[in-house]
Design a protein around this motif. Structure first.
Motif, PDB file in Angstrom:
ATOM      1  N   ARG A  68       0.826  -1.203   0.000  1.00 22.34           N
ATOM      2  CA  ARG A  68       0.000   0.000   0.000  1.00 22.34           C
ATOM      3  C   ARG A  68       0.863   1.257   0.000  1.00 22.34           C
ATOM      4  O   ARG A  68       0.507   2.270  -0.552  1.00 22.34           O
ATOM      5  CB  ARG A  68      -0.937  -0.014   1.197  1.00 22.34           C
ATOM      6  CG  ARG A  68      -2.025  -1.039   1.068  1.00 22.34           C
ATOM      7  CD  ARG A  68      -2.866  -1.094   2.305  1.00 22.34           C
ATOM      8  NE  ARG A  68      -2.114  -1.571   3.440  1.00 22.34           N
ATOM      9  CZ  ARG A  68      -1.856  -2.843   3.671  1.00 22.34           C
ATOM     10  NH1 ARG A  68      -2.275  -3.777   2.832  1.00 22.34           N
ATOM     11  NH2 ARG A  68      -1.162  -3.211   4.717  1.00 22.34           N
ATOM     12  N   TYR A 120       6.618   2.252   3.017  1.00 22.57           N
ATOM     13  CA  TYR A 120       7.124   1.775   4.299  1.00 22.57           C
ATOM     14  C   TYR A 120       6.705   0.347   4.609  1.00 22.57           C
ATOM     15  O   TYR A 120       7.149  -0.237   5.586  1.00 22.57           O
ATOM     16  CB  TYR A 120       6.677   2.722   5.427  1.00 22.57           C
ATOM     17  CG  TYR A 120       5.199   2.686   5.717  1.00 22.57           C
ATOM     18  CD1 TYR A 120       4.698   1.905   6.753  1.00 22.57           C
ATOM     19  CD2 TYR A 120       4.290   3.415   4.956  1.00 22.57           C
ATOM     20  CE1 TYR A 120       3.348   1.855   7.029  1.00 22.57           C
ATOM     21  CE2 TYR A 120       2.948   3.369   5.217  1.00 22.57           C
ATOM     22  CZ  TYR A 120       2.479   2.593   6.255  1.00 22.57           C
ATOM     23  OH  TYR A 120       1.143   2.536   6.514  1.00 22.57           O
ATOM     24  N   LEU A 121       5.848  -0.211   3.776  1.00 19.20           N
ATOM     25  CA  LEU A 121       5.403  -1.581   4.013  1.00 19.20           C
ATOM     26  C   LEU A 121       6.205  -2.597   3.204  1.00 19.20           C
ATOM     27  O   LEU A 121       5.976  -3.797   3.302  1.00 19.20           O
ATOM     28  CB  LEU A 121       3.913  -1.712   3.680  1.00 19.20           C
ATOM     29  CG  LEU A 121       2.994  -0.916   4.612  1.00 19.20           C
ATOM     30  CD1 LEU A 121       1.600  -0.816   4.034  1.00 19.20           C
ATOM     31  CD2 LEU A 121       2.949  -1.575   5.979  1.00 19.20           C
ATOM     32  N   SER A 138       0.291   1.424  -3.834  1.00 16.97           N
ATOM     33  CA  SER A 138      -1.044   1.961  -4.132  1.00 16.97           C
ATOM     34  C   SER A 138      -1.078   3.474  -4.010  1.00 16.97           C
ATOM     35  O   SER A 138      -1.857   4.142  -4.668  1.00 16.97           O
ATOM     36  CB  SER A 138      -2.087   1.411  -3.167  1.00 16.97           C
ATOM     37  OG  SER A 138      -1.861   0.082  -2.888  1.00 16.97           O
ATOM     38  N   ASP A 139      -0.274   4.016  -3.094  1.00 18.40           N
ATOM     39  CA  ASP A 139      -0.335   5.464  -2.902  1.00 18.40           C
ATOM     40  C   ASP A 139       0.729   6.220  -3.693  1.00 18.40           C
ATOM     41  O   ASP A 139       0.859   7.432  -3.557  1.00 18.40           O
ATOM     42  CB  ASP A 139      -0.244   5.812  -1.410  1.00 18.40           C
ATOM     43  CG  ASP A 139       1.107   5.463  -0.812  1.00 18.40           C
ATOM     44  OD1 ASP A 139       1.920   4.829  -1.524  1.00 18.40           O
ATOM     45  OD2 ASP A 139       1.352   5.823   0.349  1.00 18.40           O
ATOM     46  N   GLU A 197       0.229  11.978   7.035  1.00 16.14           N
ATOM     47  CA  GLU A 197       0.774  11.071   8.029  1.00 16.14           C
ATOM     48  C   GLU A 197      -0.264  10.091   8.581  1.00 16.14           C
ATOM     49  O   GLU A 197      -0.074   9.520   9.641  1.00 16.14           O
ATOM     50  CB  GLU A 197       1.468  11.821   9.160  1.00 16.14           C
ATOM     51  CG  GLU A 197       0.845  13.091   9.610  1.00 16.14           C
ATOM     52  CD  GLU A 197       1.827  13.894  10.458  1.00 16.14           C
ATOM     53  OE1 GLU A 197       1.480  14.138  11.610  1.00 16.14           O
ATOM     54  OE2 GLU A 197       2.926  14.219   9.979  1.00 16.14           O
ATOM     55  N   PRO A 244      -2.135   6.665   7.268  1.00 17.17           N
ATOM     56  CA  PRO A 244      -2.122   5.744   6.127  1.00 17.17           C
ATOM     57  C   PRO A 244      -3.316   5.988   5.213  1.00 17.17           C
ATOM     58  O   PRO A 244      -4.450   6.011   5.673  1.00 17.17           O
ATOM     59  CB  PRO A 244      -2.199   4.377   6.799  1.00 17.17           C
ATOM     60  CG  PRO A 244      -1.530   4.584   8.115  1.00 17.17           C
ATOM     61  CD  PRO A 244      -1.882   5.984   8.528  1.00 17.17           C
ATOM     62  N   ASN A 245      -3.048   6.211   3.952  1.00 16.46           N
ATOM     63  CA  ASN A 245      -4.115   6.690   3.085  1.00 16.46           C
ATOM     64  C   ASN A 245      -4.303   5.886   1.824  1.00 16.46           C
ATOM     65  O   ASN A 245      -4.989   6.306   0.909  1.00 16.46           O
ATOM     66  CB  ASN A 245      -3.861   8.167   2.734  1.00 16.46           C
ATOM     67  CG  ASN A 245      -2.524   8.361   2.045  1.00 16.46           C
ATOM     68  OD1 ASN A 245      -2.121   7.525   1.235  1.00 16.46           O
ATOM     69  ND2 ASN A 245      -1.831   9.424   2.360  1.00 16.46           N
ATOM     70  N   ALA A 246      -3.669   4.709   1.775  1.00 15.49           N
ATOM     71  CA  ALA A 246      -3.805   3.916   0.560  1.00 15.49           C
ATOM     72  C   ALA A 246      -5.263   3.598   0.278  1.00 15.49           C
ATOM     73  O   ALA A 246      -5.686   3.517  -0.865  1.00 15.49           O
ATOM     74  CB  ALA A 246      -2.991   2.629   0.687  1.00 15.49           C
ATOM     75  N   THR A 249      -2.521  -0.631   8.694  1.00 17.78           N
ATOM     76  CA  THR A 249      -1.635   0.119   7.822  1.00 17.78           C
ATOM     77  C   THR A 249      -2.399   0.712   6.646  1.00 17.78           C
ATOM     78  O   THR A 249      -1.844   0.949   5.608  1.00 17.78           O
ATOM     79  CB  THR A 249      -0.511  -0.794   7.324  1.00 17.78           C
ATOM     80  OG1 THR A 249      -1.089  -2.026   6.902  1.00 17.78           O
ATOM     81  CG2 THR A 249       0.481  -1.061   8.409  1.00 17.78           C
ATOM     82  N   GLY A 250      -3.666   0.908   6.838  1.00 20.13           N
ATOM     83  CA  GLY A 250      -4.467   1.514   5.785  1.00 20.13           C
ATOM     84  C   GLY A 250      -5.234   0.471   5.018  1.00 20.13           C
ATOM     85  O   GLY A 250      -5.198  -0.709   5.359  1.00 20.13           O
ATOM     86  N   TYR A 262       5.132   7.774   7.519  1.00 22.93           N
ATOM     87  CA  TYR A 262       4.582   6.883   8.539  1.00 22.93           C
ATOM     88  C   TYR A 262       5.272   7.169   9.858  1.00 22.93           C
ATOM     89  O   TYR A 262       6.493   7.217   9.928  1.00 22.93           O
ATOM     90  CB  TYR A 262       4.818   5.432   8.127  1.00 22.93           C
ATOM     91  CG  TYR A 262       4.069   4.415   8.958  1.00 22.93           C
ATOM     92  CD1 TYR A 262       2.680   4.392   8.966  1.00 22.93           C
ATOM     93  CD2 TYR A 262       4.747   3.466   9.715  1.00 22.93           C
ATOM     94  CE1 TYR A 262       1.985   3.458   9.707  1.00 22.93           C
ATOM     95  CE2 TYR A 262       4.052   2.529  10.462  1.00 22.93           C
ATOM     96  CZ  TYR A 262       2.672   2.527  10.459  1.00 22.93           C
ATOM     97  OH  TYR A 262       1.988   1.600  11.202  1.00 22.93           O
TER      98      TYR A 262
END
Lengths: 294, 561, 627
Positions: free
Chosen positions: A146, A149-150, A169-170, B90, B92-94, B118-119, B149
């Protein structure tokens, strides 16, 4: 297949030698399991039981070290059992680890192989990529998350990939989107893909497989089916591939992504959602630092 | 006054936002919550007011005569948009900016049960994300900042809820509800500037700091930052039922969330007389109790020393047959304080029919303000109406003692009783597998207060209705129905429906004077005050210690010591 | 009243005796600034030398006269003549000075800065004719550095509490009217009419009412309030009592930051003295008016200077502002009507009452009346605390009072109003310093910080500096200020390191706009001022940073490099020895070279290169477009 029986060796403890958060909600666990480490091949998995009252849960073996007798798994915390595991620390002992289970991934020299990984698959795809690379293929790996950082396991993947593409995704990495967008991008730039491997959640497997279907690229997906025994007895992991009934634990986990009955897989996967959710209400919620420190 | 060219009326003391909302004009906001004092932190409700400098927040600006308010124009939209983008930079916005949003939601109808959010669909705020609503209103589909994050560790050390401050937008709702509504002040803003976080003093756990785990903070959180650990992963509910809690005689209003036919969560009912506030038991323990594997699944009868699951007919047959073997004076009925009016009424009817005079009831404290069983007032009132003075009533312990001495041989109980094993013929009509089951002659599984309709009389003398929320557990049946069937077998009066029983029970109750606690409950926040003064209600239900059922409750109680 | 008159009489004669007595008196400038400059060791030395010489002399600790650049300083009074002021003293010079003056009668005119008012000594100029003091008008600071702030008699002898006596004979309405028509405006920053502020509170219903003195001075580089509180606490407290009388308050607070221990000490001493002679307490000076005043120490959060945050802090809560309305005048401390005035505002009030509104309003401009104190710091010759009439030009302040730019460099800009203010470029130094002109220029008066910058100051760096401060000091309550400052700083960092693009400048402007218009309190609303003004007046410098990756002031580390000029290098090896990362190599007596890949651009070599060589140069790194 193997001359030694695939079963639990009760004489040894499955000690956790390393426990670390690879990314938020993704954990890397290295477990002492010498026999499994000696036998494992890319694409295989283990079934482990975290504690005395725990259930059996399958995990893809993401790496192994024959010399030290350890295997590595990456897992996401998605339920009571993985929550228990996430709360374990180095030195703790798992009740049981059975494996290696499932058929190894098919490794040959195909030409250009595309590998896509998401969630746990970013870790899990690594042994397959390594083997394909060793077999002389051009390896393109794409991983999705997503957000930047993941993503994790980048060093390992980078070491075996001819090209490592990160998509989010972002749009926090160079490529905004998912694996299927990356496939399209590669095809658009004229890359000839001879084979594709996907590992991640079923949703990602499905939409990625759809992206390779028009070009008829042979596509292998590591299905995530609910499993209990892992040896083909219970039928829990039944799925339909090419219209035939298969068992993910012994016939898979890898199948032809274009032939999977996805709707059935989703429906079966969602069958215990209620109980899974409710289980949280009375099972050991204490993932407590304090408890762990005591 | 005028809002967006529309003439609107207002009441003295209303804010511009309240007036606009009443007039059906939407002004986005995140920090406002109807139960809480206004705060003015999120800066989304900024409006323009003629004669006022800058952009005053609608939520804190009092409405005045002849005020001319503009709630939306390019500048305002631009501020709001930028503010939300800053928040999203800041948070999580996915889930908001992903291209595959629609498809993804279709296939992953239920959120995954992740410990750290985590979104995306992993957010426990389910379908009711305030932030997302605002985002959709403003039409934001991309965030013009590099996402940052916070990567702070999720606080999971406390019972009942997780705190993931990676998701926090610092609206301060939790701080306000804890301080202003609950009167506790367990959490506050800490640190300064960009490092500002919500935390306890010195970053201690909520357990250490004396939090009562009422969950009010969780309920007002507009994001997934505060979430009930045990009950957050069910996704969108199938139905919500307004009912009352049966764990103590306050009978707070709760909303039962039901999915897959099961009770998945209980949240406070804002339309109830407890004004949308609950205690730890009502907020976090009921669904775990109701779904607990220790529930009795089947009617059982002892055969050759073994309790064997049988069908209802056989079980009831065995009960009637067994009871008939004893003289009425050798029998005792134990009525739990937690059973409904209907159940207690039927027990008393049966006692009258059979001629049993030994009725046992856990003694009430007699103090209107103290916590007693879920229907202590109703049950004792019915006993009184049936002609039992408090002195004539026995206690469950008396029954156990007399059974030990052989004075009582048959016992019909609706709660767990310690040392009741000596009774020759013990009928247990209960919810949980308890210690007493090992000597029971017959076991009758009962529906919990979430599964059957019933009525209870609260400490203020008002009779409140419990609704059918979740499907009955296994083969359990309502108390009143079981007793009715036994009564029928004794050729007593037949009550066809719950309504008949309720009418009769109400008539009985009307005979005895009702207590009146209206004075107490007229204050807005009387319930949190009650809890502050008296502590949490005792964690017992029909004799069962809830700490045995709910692990986190045990942690809480032990932590308190 | 007569009791009080006799007290004043006694005080007068005591003060007179001190100033005209034959015994020598040595005054030590012992405010915080003097202490930091080492007055304690000077004082020790003086005692020692007096002992040695067997001279009997009185030592009096006074506040700061405002000439910071001359600290540490003492004044010596001999033979009843006006004290002579000596500055920039060292423990080496002091014994000489004492001996020469007190034993040999030589006033050492070479060391003297000037003499105070009174009988003059020949050859010593008047102190107030000193170029730094001459253009000043000292109304608020009249006693600062002159009297002993810990002795109420000194204040009484200098017309202290005359105004209070006068006020107690007036009605509160008359007092408010007097201050209102004098045109007094709040000296804390916003410049709201003080009289009107009092009127709102006086008319508000509710009791008790509270009067608060805001002594939470927090701007970097500003110390006006501290100096006043240290040097003349009674002036502020007299103003506080007058204000409390006007609004009908029964309790007063002085909210001072705990980082001002000396000011707090002096305040508490002053309050004790006032209590003794019934200037606070029950029935003040026999009137019906009673007032209790306490000093409340704040923990030093910048935002607590904002009035609603300040009140929250007094009430024991987190110092976070809340939206207004309701205003403190109706809903203030503990929900009661409250007035909050700045230290300087209250310090001026007594003078207005004493001298009359007409006397006061003849100072200043049409809309900005009276005088204002400023702390003049930065790259000027003479730094210090100054007081000028409103409407004085920046030119006069910088060049006449400040004596121009240090080291003969060119002026670049001046920051007014601290981190909430803005930068005014040298080209606009003819600007009058009054509320309206400054606002029009995009900055604010603020509490009075003036920071002068020369051509070696990078304007982006300055914006970055102020924003770093406000970002850390934001209370974190409202979104634009909490996250907006962080994001703006991000962009400024990118600009400073040569990683920004033109679209970042647009973004910076947009966030600044949002923060300015969207923030809850004055802090957030003024945070973007430094950015706005620097971007407005120094647009080309921003563009240079972004487009050419160039910092003309050679400040931004990532855009410069250090280089040793082979011609000038004498091969002394000092730089190589001091380099923390061993990036400099070279044989003794040979030209040294900086290995740029190792250099961390700390600048130690630049500063350690002997002045005779000056071989180390700071030059443009020529990062160029590609970064």
């Amino acid at each position: 297949m193997t001359d030694e029986p695939v079963c639990q060796d009760t004489s040894q403890a499955f000690r956790i030698v390393k426990m670390k958060a690879a990314a938020p909600n993704i954990y890397e666990m290295v477990i002492e399991a010498p026999i499994i480490a000696r036998k494992v091949e890319p694409g295989q998995f283990v079934i482990l039981i975290p504690d005395e009252t725990g259930e059996r849960v399958p995990f893809t073996i993401s790496d192994w070290d024959t010399d030290n007798g350890t295997i590595t798994i990456f897992f996401q915390e998605t339920g009571v059992s993985t929550m228990k595991m996430a709360c374990m620390k180095e030195g703790d002992v798992l009740v049981s680890v059975v494996g290696p289970l499932g058929k190894p991934a098919e490794i040959e020299k195909y030409g250009t192989v595309f590998l896509g990984g998401g969630c746990y698959g970013i870790g899990g795809i690594f042994p397959i990529a390594r083997a394909l690379k060793e077999a002389g293929n051009k390896v393109i790996i794409s991983i999705e998350a997503r957000s930047k950082y993941l993503l994790y396991n980048l060093e390992n993947l980078g070491s075996v990939a001819d090209e490592l593409i990160m998509s989010t995704s972002d749009g926090s990495t160079e490529h905004k989107g998912k694996i299927h967008n990356i496939i399209q991008m590669l095809l658009d730039r004229g890359e000839k893909i001879d084979r594709a491997h996907f590992m991640g959640c079923n949703f990602m497997l499905m939409i990625s497989s759809e992206a390779t279907r028009p070009q008829k690229i042979p596509t292998r997906v590591a299905l995530n089916a609910l499993m209990v025994d892992g040896t083909g007895m219970c039928g829990c992991c039944r799925c339909t591939v090419e219209g035939k009934t298969k068992y993910a634990c012994v016939d898979g986990p890898e199948f032809d992504g274009h032939q999977v009955d996805w709707d059935e897989l989703f429906a079966r996967g969602a069958h215990y959602l209620g109980d899974e959710s409710i289980a949280y209400q009375f099972y050991g919620q204490r993932s407590c630092k304090m408890d762990m420190d005591d | 006054m005028k809002i967006d060219g529309k003439d609107v009326e207002f009441k003295e003391g209303q804010t511009v936002l309240e007036v606009a909302t009443d007039a059906g004009i939407y002004i986005p906001t995140l920090c406002v919550h109807k139960d809480l004092p206004n705060f003015g932190a999120c800066r989304l409700c900024l409006v323009k007011i003629e004669g006022m400098r800058g952009f005053p927040p609608a939520c804190t600006t009092p409405a005045k005569d002849d005020m001319v308010v503009t709630t939306e124009d390019d500048e305002l939209r631009s501020i709001r948009r930028n503010v939300v983008e800053l928040l999203l930079s800041e948070h999580p916005n996915a889930c908001i900016v992903c291209d595959d949003k629609k498809l993804c939601e279709q296939y992953r109808a239920c959120p995954m049960k992740a410990g750290q959010i985590t979104g995306c669909q992993l957010c426990p705020n389910k379908e009711i994300c305030d932030l997302r609503e605002v985002v959709e209103y403003l039409g934001i589909d991309k965030v013009d900042f590099e996402f940052e994050y916070r990567d702070v560790e999720v606080e999971r050390c406390d019972p009942f809820f997780d705190r993931d401050y990676n998701l926090c937008i610092l609206c301060g709702r939790c701080v306000r509800v804890c301080k202003d509504i609950r009167g506790m002040g367990v959490i506050a803003f800490t640190k300064r500037g960009h490092e500002t976080r919500i935390n306890t003093s010195f970053g201690k756990t909520h357990l250490e700091i004396g939090c009562r785990f009422c969950g009010a903070c969780v309920d007002v959180c507009p994001t997934g930052a505060l979430s009930a650990r045990g009950t957050k992963w069910h996704g969108k509910l199938d139905s919500e039922v307004q009912t009352v809690c049966g764990l103590c005689n306050i009978n707070c209003g709760i909303v039962a969330g039901v999915k897959w036919g099961k009770l998945v969560e209980t949240t406070p009912d804002h339309d109830s007389y407890t004004n949308g506030q609950l205690c730890v038991l009502g907020r976090f323990c009921i669904s775990g109790m109701v779904n607990h594997p220790l529930r009795i699944r089947y009617p059982q009868v002892r055969k050759d020393d073994w309790l064997i699951p049988v069908d209802w007919e056989e079980a009831l047959g065995a009960v009637v047959e067994g009871l008939k073997k004893y003289e009425p004076r050798e029998m005792a009925f134990i009525i739990s304080q937690d059973v409904s009016n209907e159940a207690a009424f039927m027990m008393l009817q049966l006692a009258a029919k059979v001629g049993v005079e030994k009725i046992a009831l856990a003694p009430s404290s007699g103090d209107q303000k103290a916590y007693d069983g879920g229907n202590a007032f109703g049950v004792s009132g019915l006993c009184q109406a049936a002609g039992y003075t408090p002195d004539e009533l026995m206690t469950p312990e008396d029954v156990a003692r007399m059974a030990g001495r052989g004075k009582i041989k048959a016992v019909y109980t609706t709660q767990d009783v310690v040392n009741i094993d000596d009774a020759e013929f013990l009928v247990i009509q209960d919810v949980y597998n308890s210690h007493s089951l090992k000597s029971a002659a017959a076991v009758l599984p009962v529906q919990s207060f979430m599964e059957s309709e019933a009525s209870v009389t609260s400490f203020d003398g008002v009779t409140r209705e419990m609704k059918h929320a979740s499907e009955p557990y296994a083969r359990s049946r309502p108390d009143w129905e079981i007793t009715r069937d036994i009564l029928k077998a004794f050729e007593g009066q037949d009550y066809a429906s719950l309504g008949d029983v309720r009418a009769a029970a109400d008539a009985e109750l009307a005979k005895v004077a009702k207590p009146d606690a209206q004075g107490t409950t007229s204050e807005l926040n009387w319930f949190p005050k009650h809890i502050r003064e008296l502590g949490d209600p005792p964690s017992k239900y029909r004799g069962m210690d809830l700490t045995v059922l709910i692990d986190d409750l045990r942690v809480l109680k032990e932590g308190r010591k | 009243m007569s009791d009080f008159e006799s007290l004043r009489q006694k005080a007068r004669s005591k003060y007179e005796e001190l100033r005209t007595g034959q015994k020598p008196v040595i005054y030590l400038g012992a405010a915080s600034c003097g202490k930091a400059a080492g007055i304690a060791s000077i004082g020790g030395k003086i005692k020692e030398i007096l002992g040695e010489l067997g001279i009997e002399s009185k030592l009096v600790e006074v506040g700061c006269v405002g000439m910071c650049c001359y600290e540490p300083m003492i004044y010596i009074q001999k033979d009843g003549k006006a004290p002579i002021c000596y500055g920039n003293l060292t423990t080496k010079v002091v014994p000489e000075l004492i001996k020469d003056f007190l034993v040999d009668g030589d006033p050492r005119t070479d060391l003297a800065l000037g003499a105070f008012d009174g009988p003059q000594t020949e050859g010593v100029p008047r102190l107030f004719d000193h170029p730094m003091l001459k253009p000043q008008v000292r109304v608020v600071l009249r006693n600062c550095g002159v009297i002993d702030p810990t002795d109420i008699d000194h204040y009484l002898a200098n017309d202290g509490y005359v105004a209070l006596q006068k006020v107690l004979a007036m009605t509160p309405e008359e007092v408010i009217e007097e201050v209102k028509s004098a045109g007094m405006r709040g000296r804390g920053g916003a410049g709201f009419s003080t009289g009107m502020k009092w009127e709102f509170c006086a008319k508000a219903s509710g009791s008790p009412k509270y009067m608060i003195c805001n002594a939470d001075e927090g701007d970097p580089g500003a110390f006006m309030n501290r100096s006043l509180l240290e040097g003349d606490p009674h002036a502020v407290l007299e103003g506080l009592v007058i204000a409390a009388y006007a609004i009908g308050a029964s309790k007063g607070y002085v909210y001072a930051r705990a980082e001002y221990p000396l000011a707090i000490k002096h305040l508490n001493i002053a309050l004790g003295q006032m209590r003794e002679i019934n200037l606070i307490g029950e029935n003040i000076l026999g009137s019906d008016f009673s007032l209790e005043v306490i000093v409340k120490e704040g923990a030093g959060a910048f935002v607590c200077g904002e009035e609603t945050a300040l009140m929250a802090s007094i009430m024991g809560e987190r110092g976070m502002p809340r939206p207004r309305p309701p205003f403190p005048a109706t809903h203030g401390l503990w929900g009661k009507p409250t007035t909050i005035n700045n230290v300087e505002t209250l310090g001026t009030v007594a003078t207005i009452i004493r001298e009359g509104k007409d006397w006061f309003s003849h100072f200043g401009t049409e809309k900005s009346k009276g005088t204002k104190t400023f702390s003049l710091v930065g790259k000027v010759q003479r730094t210090g605390l100054i007081e000028v009439t409103l409407g004085t030009t920046l030119q006069e302040i910088i060049y006449e009072i400040g004596g121009g730019i240090l080291d003969g460099k060119k002026a670049k800009a001046i920051q007014t109003g601290g981190p909430s203010g803005g930068c005014i470029p040298a080209s606009q130094f003819d600007l009058n310093v009054d509320y309206e002109s400054l606002t029009q220029a995009g900055t604010i008066m603020g509490s009075g910080g003036l920071i002068v910058m020369d051509e070696e100051t990078c304007i982006v760096d300055i914006a970055h500096y102020f924003l770093t401060f406000t970002k850390e000091e934001s209370c974190g309550k409202c979104t634009p200020c909490r996250i907006g400052t962080h994001r703006m700083l991000d962009i400024l960092h990118k600009i400073k390191t040569g990683k920004a693009e033109m679209k970042d400048l647009e973004k910076l402007h947009e966030i600044a706009w949002t923060v300015k218009n969207g923030s809850l309190c004055g802090l957030g609303q003024t945070v973007p001022n430094p950015i706005y003004t620097t971007m407005k007046y120094f647009e080309d410098e921003y563009h240079e940073h972004v487009e050419d990756r160039k910092c003309r002031a050679l400040v931004c580390k990532d855009l410069i490099r250090y280089h040793i000029d082979a011609e000038r290098c004498i091969g002394c090896g000092i730089c190589a020895g001091k380099c923390p990362v061993d990036a400099i190599s070279g044989e003794k007596k040979q030209t040294h070279v900086i290995e740029e890949s190792l250099c961390i651009k700390c600048g130690i070599c630049f500063h350690s290169c002997p002045p005779k060589a000056r071989a180390v140069e700071k030059i443009d790194a020529e990062v160029g477009q590609d970064g």
